[in-house]
Design a protein around this motif. Structure first.
Motif, PDB file in Angstrom:
ATOM      1  N   ALA A  51       0.830  -1.203   0.000  1.00  0.00           N
ATOM      2  CA  ALA A  51       0.000   0.000   0.000  1.00  0.00           C
ATOM      3  C   ALA A  51       0.864   1.253   0.000  1.00  0.00           C
ATOM      4  O   ALA A  51       0.555   2.247  -0.672  1.00  0.00           O
ATOM      5  N   THR A  52       1.967   1.218   0.738  1.00  0.00           N
ATOM      6  CA  THR A  52       2.876   2.358   0.802  1.00  0.00           C
ATOM      7  C   THR A  52       3.558   2.597  -0.533  1.00  0.00           C
ATOM      8  O   THR A  52       3.659   3.741  -0.999  1.00  0.00           O
ATOM      9  N   ALA A  53       4.035   1.530  -1.165  1.00  0.00           N
ATOM     10  CA  ALA A  53       4.683   1.673  -2.467  1.00  0.00           C
ATOM     11  C   ALA A  53       3.719   2.263  -3.497  1.00  0.00           C
ATOM     12  O   ALA A  53       4.086   3.144  -4.286  1.00  0.00           O
ATOM     13  N   LEU A  54       2.482   1.784  -3.477  1.00  0.00           N
ATOM     14  CA  LEU A  54       1.480   2.302  -4.412  1.00  0.00           C
ATOM     15  C   LEU A  54       1.218   3.785  -4.201  1.00  0.00           C
ATOM     16  O   LEU A  54       1.195   4.573  -5.147  1.00  0.00           O
ATOM     17  N   GLU A  55       1.022   4.182  -2.947  1.00  0.00           N
ATOM     18  CA  GLU A  55       0.705   5.579  -2.664  1.00  0.00           C
ATOM     19  C   GLU A  55       1.904   6.488  -2.950  1.00  0.00           C
ATOM     20  O   GLU A  55       1.727   7.610  -3.438  1.00  0.00           O
ATOM     21  N   CYS A  56       3.104   6.013  -2.661  1.00  0.00           N
ATOM     22  CA  CYS A  56       4.294   6.808  -2.993  1.00  0.00           C
ATOM     23  C   CYS A  56       4.389   7.024  -4.499  1.00  0.00           C
ATOM     24  O   CYS A  56       4.733   8.127  -4.959  1.00  0.00           O
ATOM     25  N   ALA A  57       4.079   5.998  -5.268  1.00  0.00           N
ATOM     26  CA  ALA A  57       4.108   6.132  -6.725  1.00  0.00           C
ATOM     27  C   ALA A  57       3.016   7.085  -7.206  1.00  0.00           C
ATOM     28  O   ALA A  57       3.241   7.901  -8.105  1.00  0.00           O
TER      29      ALA A  57
END
Length: 256
Positions: free
Chosen positions: A20-26
């Motif tokens: 979820a963090t990787a997605l939101e950072c992207a």
């Protein structure tokens, strides 16, 4: 686009909070380095995540490496610099919690938990910080700690010290790295529905008890952690360092 032109490393990024963090950072414009254990499942999950990121124009690569290994941090930093040219944000998320009673705790379970959750991350934070120092433009380091850093757990005597340790590491690193403009903070999730505790929450009574204890009356979702991480990674938090952000729906303060 809070993370535009920033390169973000997220460890343990193929599932749960890390994904979820990787997605939101992207989504916020970050160039993301997705890290995973390196097995076939990890590669498949990482490639699937990259495809999802690419659907909205995001950029990402993946790197397989054991979070417990002291040399992993250097490997992740080297990959980030080679492809994206920098390391601006490091999110230490990878961790394990194999529930086990204290009196018969096997040494191998204890040591694997300590190495995965604290020893490997220590040197990964060091590698990221050295790269940020070389760049000369500061950076943000965020550790995913836990509400378990503040409370005990009979089946988590090997786990809770690691989460307290990673939070304490961020406090000390905030002092050590402040002169270089590098901010260090921890996020402390409460009861989040992820793979790490799915067996625990498969007990309906236990799940209902945790929901009732939480003032917001629900378990957390991985996405509930991603937003606070992005905030701490972004320039909106430019004067925040050495802090701990509880993201637990109010669980910790509810003594009733």
């Amino acid at each position: 686009m809070l993370l535009e032109n920033k390169t973000v490393i997220v460890t343990g990024a193929t599932r749960g909070i890390g994904r979820a963090t990787a997605l939101e950072c992207a989504r916020q414009g970050g160039r993301v380095v997705i890290t995973h254990i390196g097995d076939a499942q990890g590669v498949g999950d990482a490639e699937s995540l990259i495809k999802e990121i690419q659907t909205f124009g995001g950029q990402a690569i993946h790197v397989g490496a054991d979070a417990a290994a002291p040399e992993t941090g250097e490997k992740l930093v080297a990959a980030a610099v080679e492809v994206f040219g920098s390391v601006d944000v490091f999110v230490n998320n990878a961790g394990i919690c194999p529930f086990h009673s204290f009196l018969d705790m096997p040494q191998e379970v204890y040591l694997k938990t300590i190495n995965t959750n604290l020893t490997g991350p220590y040197f990964a934070v060091q590698a990221a910080a050295n790269q940020m120092k070389r760049q000369g433009s500061g950076g943000s380091i965020i550790a995913i700690s836990s509400i378990s850093a503040l409370v005990g757990g009979a089946m988590q005597t090997h786990y809770t010290p690691t989460k307290a340790g990673i939070h304490s590491l961020m406090q000390s690193c905030a002092i050590a790295l402040g002169p270089y403009g590098i901010r260090c903070n921890s996020v402390m999730p409460g009861s989040i529905a992820t793979d790490i505790n799915k067996d625990d929450f498969s007990n309906p009574a236990k799940k209902q008890y945790m929901v009732q204890r939480t003032p917001l009356a629900r378990l957390g979702q991985p996405e509930d952690i991603a937003g606070p991480v992005v905030f701490l990674a972004s320039d909106m938090a430019r004067y925040v360092t050495g802090a701990a952000l509880l993201v637990d729906g109010g669980l910790f303060v509810n003594l009733q």
